[in-house]
Write an enzyme that holds these catalytic residues in place. Structure first.
Site, PDB file in Angstrom:
ATOM      1  N   SER A 176      49.305 -13.352   5.025  1.00 42.87           N
ATOM      2  CA  SER A 176      49.260 -11.899   5.051  1.00 42.87           C
ATOM      3  C   SER A 176      50.655 -11.396   5.369  1.00 42.87           C
ATOM      4  O   SER A 176      51.537 -12.167   5.704  1.00 42.87           O
ATOM      5  CB  SER A 176      48.294 -11.416   6.122  1.00 42.87           C
ATOM      6  OG  SER A 176      48.853 -11.699   7.389  1.00 42.87           O
ATOM      7  N   LYS A 177      50.811 -10.084   5.281  1.00 46.70           N
ATOM      8  CA  LYS A 177      52.119  -9.481   5.524  1.00 46.70           C
ATOM      9  C   LYS A 177      52.649  -9.883   6.890  1.00 46.70           C
ATOM     10  O   LYS A 177      53.831 -10.101   7.077  1.00 46.70           O
ATOM     11  CB  LYS A 177      51.996  -7.965   5.457  1.00 46.70           C
ATOM     12  CG  LYS A 177      52.576  -7.414   4.186  1.00 46.70           C
ATOM     13  CD  LYS A 177      52.705  -5.927   4.257  1.00 46.70           C
ATOM     14  CE  LYS A 177      52.777  -5.385   2.834  1.00 46.70           C
ATOM     15  NZ  LYS A 177      52.191  -4.096   2.683  1.00 46.70           N
ATOM     16  N   ARG A 178      51.707  -9.998   7.843  1.00 50.73           N
ATOM     17  CA  ARG A 178      52.126 -10.323   9.203  1.00 50.73           C
ATOM     18  C   ARG A 178      52.725 -11.723   9.299  1.00 50.73           C
ATOM     19  O   ARG A 178      53.446 -12.025  10.206  1.00 50.73           O
ATOM     20  CB  ARG A 178      50.950 -10.168  10.170  1.00 50.73           C
ATOM     21  CG  ARG A 178      50.946  -8.827  10.859  1.00 50.73           C
ATOM     22  CD  ARG A 178      49.636  -8.572  11.513  1.00 50.73           C
ATOM     23  NE  ARG A 178      48.610  -8.392  10.501  1.00 50.73           N
ATOM     24  CZ  ARG A 178      47.415  -8.945  10.545  1.00 50.73           C
ATOM     25  NH1 ARG A 178      47.076  -9.706  11.531  1.00 50.73           N
ATOM     26  NH2 ARG A 178      46.538  -8.720   9.592  1.00 50.73           N
TER      27      ARG A 178
END
Ligand code: GLU
Length: 520
Positions: free
Chosen positions: A272-274
């Site tokens: 994910s972006k995180r």
């Protein structure tokens, strides 16, 4: 090599004849323009592309924008730019055009409508006028509720439509039905009724705003565009019963489905972006070579033939195409081995510096960075061949192209003999040895037969061997004088790039500097 089996093209429902050759796969990458291209999407696009090229088939780009609420302005363009940057050239698509267009779903609405009307007429679909909340409740409820809903007759439906009542169109799923198909990765897949959901789960194919759902649009387009293989992420596996039911309903032969295991983080969580660099854009912004990212992504979730040595990890697009086989796609989820990226990047940079086809583009990218790092006056005085020669030496020791000019600045500026790194290195050579090497070396370099890399290297090896100070001291002294660095390219290569006159001048200057700055 086992060529992937290729099915015959699905029959076109609107009368167009598929043109894919008997052996060439027609594949599609079908992103939704809801954001940037992620590395997972890049891998899906890449595997599609590799199959198309390996089988001399066609790669199609289709923009799936039927969920208008999730559109991100500019995303379709950004996706196409990212693919082009990565070297994934589609044969048909919004920019390329093609015989099966349009390639953007919002421009194909009449086609979906035609299919939906045909399904309604055939009794394979029905109009559902229940308000959305009630419908959702029904979906979770039992067969009882479903049976309680009697779709209106055609006349009633037309009246209600004329009154402006909203409705959705649902595909009629056969209750208790089991679906089975052969997945290119997962093998025989069976979906029993209890896995599919209750009978209230007749999938919506046309939403109340008149737009098709992803399921209808995807199946219709794969049929209309004569797609032979659907390679997509494993997250689409649960949609298979709906898709198979739709193929049956429209009486088209399904393509071969190949679901690709997810890319995950090392801890097993979804990328994910995180989790950092998931956007292709981020890698591009970091100045990485597209070939390195493609190479990295291709190593992920795929069993390469010779994945033993580090060297065999380095693969060009041509090699990837040549070696691609569906049966090598791995069955398990994989993590991106990002620790390999600097090494891969270096290797692809070097390959592009050596290749006469790619060298001009490398030069064009290097020029502005040299201007910034060395100052425009110094940088512009460097001839192209000199810039390329030194940059080729430099890129063997840095991670990205942007770092090249700084690493080779010493070729164009007097070395900083007073820098800490140089002083420490200099301290490892005894002063009498340093002096005597720098005293004798100019004569060697002045009289070397040919200023040509191979000859210079051989002559220097022989000369160093003959020096009484010992090989290590000789090599270190020359490296200090010529570069002011503790590590770098072989001394002969540094000397060659500097040129004869500059080499000799530096030997004298380094000796003078050392004498002047010596501790009393
Ligand atoms: N539009 C879907 C997505 O964004 C594509 C699914 C498919 O390939 O069928 O992932």
């Amino acid at each position: 090599m086992l060529a992937p089996s290729v099915r015959r093209c699905a029959a076109s429902q609107l009368g167009r004849t598929p043109t894919a050759s008997a052996s060439g796969a027609r594949v599609r990458f079908a992103p939704s323009p809801t954001g940037y291209l992620h590395v997972g999407g890049l891998r899906t696009a890449l595997f599609n592309y590799l199959l198309a090229r390996h089988t001399q088939g066609s790669c199609i780009l289709r923009i799936e924008d039927t969920d208008q609420t999730r559109l991100v302005p500019g995303a379709a363009d950004a996706l196409q730019d990212a693919l082009a940057w990565a070297g994934i050239e589609c044969d048909e698509g919004p920019r390329q055009g093609g015989a099966y267009g349009p390639y953007v779903q919002s421009e194909r609405l009449p086609i979906y409508r035609t299919y939906a009307e045909r399904l309604l007429r055939a009794g394979r679909a029905y109009r559902d006028f229940r308000p959305p909340v009630q419908r959702e409740a029904n979906a979770r409820a039992s067969a009882l509720l479903r049976e309680a809903y009697l779709p209106p007759t055609e006349d009633e439906a037309q009246e209600r439509i004329a009154r402006g009542e909203p409705y959705v169109v649902r595909l009629r799923m056969e209750p208790g039905r089991t679906f089975t198909y052969e997945d290119g990765v997962y093998g025989t897949m069976t979906f029993r009724p209890d896995m599919i959901g209750g009978v209230g789960d007749d999938p919506i194919i046309i939403k109340s705003d008149g737009w098709p759902t992803y399921h209808l649009a995807s199946v219709v387009d794969d049929t209309e565009m004569a797609i032979t293989h659907v390679l997509r992420g494993e997250e689409w596996l649960p949609s298979m019963p709906k898709h198979l039911a739709l193929y049956e309903a429209i009486e088209a032969k399904p393509p071969m489905f190949v679901h690709l295991p997810l890319l995950i983080n090392a801890d097993g969580s979804k990328l994910s972006k995180r989790s950092g660099d998931v956007r292709v854009e981020d890698y591009r912004a970091r100045g990485l070579e597209p070939e390195a990212l493609v190479n990295l992504v291709a190593l992920t979730g795929y069993n390469h033939q010779h994945a033993d040595a580090e060297e065999s990890d380095v693969l060009s697009m041509a090699q990837l195409i040549d070696e691609f086989e569906l049966r090598r796609i791995s069955h398990s989820r994989a993590t991106l081995p990002t620790e390999k990226l600097p090494f891969l990047n270096r290797r692809h940079m070097m390959a592009k510096m050596h290749d006469t086809h790619t060298r001009p583009a490398m030069l064009a990218r290097l020029r502005p960075v040299f201007d910034t790092e060395l100052g425009a006056d110094t940088a512009r005085a460097i001839p192209d061949d000199k810039l390329l020669e030194t940059a080729t030496l430099g890129c063997q020791r840095v991670d990205t192209l942007a770092e090249v000019p700084r690493s080779v600045a010493y070729f164009f500026q007097q070395p900083d003999w007073g820098a800490d790194e140089c002083r420490r290195f200099r301290a490892s050579v005894k002063t009498p040895a340093f002096e005597s090497v720098l005293h004798n070396a100019p004569a060697f370099f002045e009289h070397v037969d040919a200023w040509e890399p191979v000859a210079l290297h051989a002559a220097l090896q022989a000369w160093m061997k003959a020096q009484p100070e010992g090989r290590a001291a000789v090599q270190k002294s020359l490296r200090i004088a010529l570069s002011g660095k503790s590590a770098g390219p072989p001394v002969a290569e540094i000397a060659h790039a500097l040129g004869q006159a500059q080499t000799v001048a530096r030997l004298h200057a380094a000796l003078a500097w050392d004498t002047a700055h010596r501790m009393p």
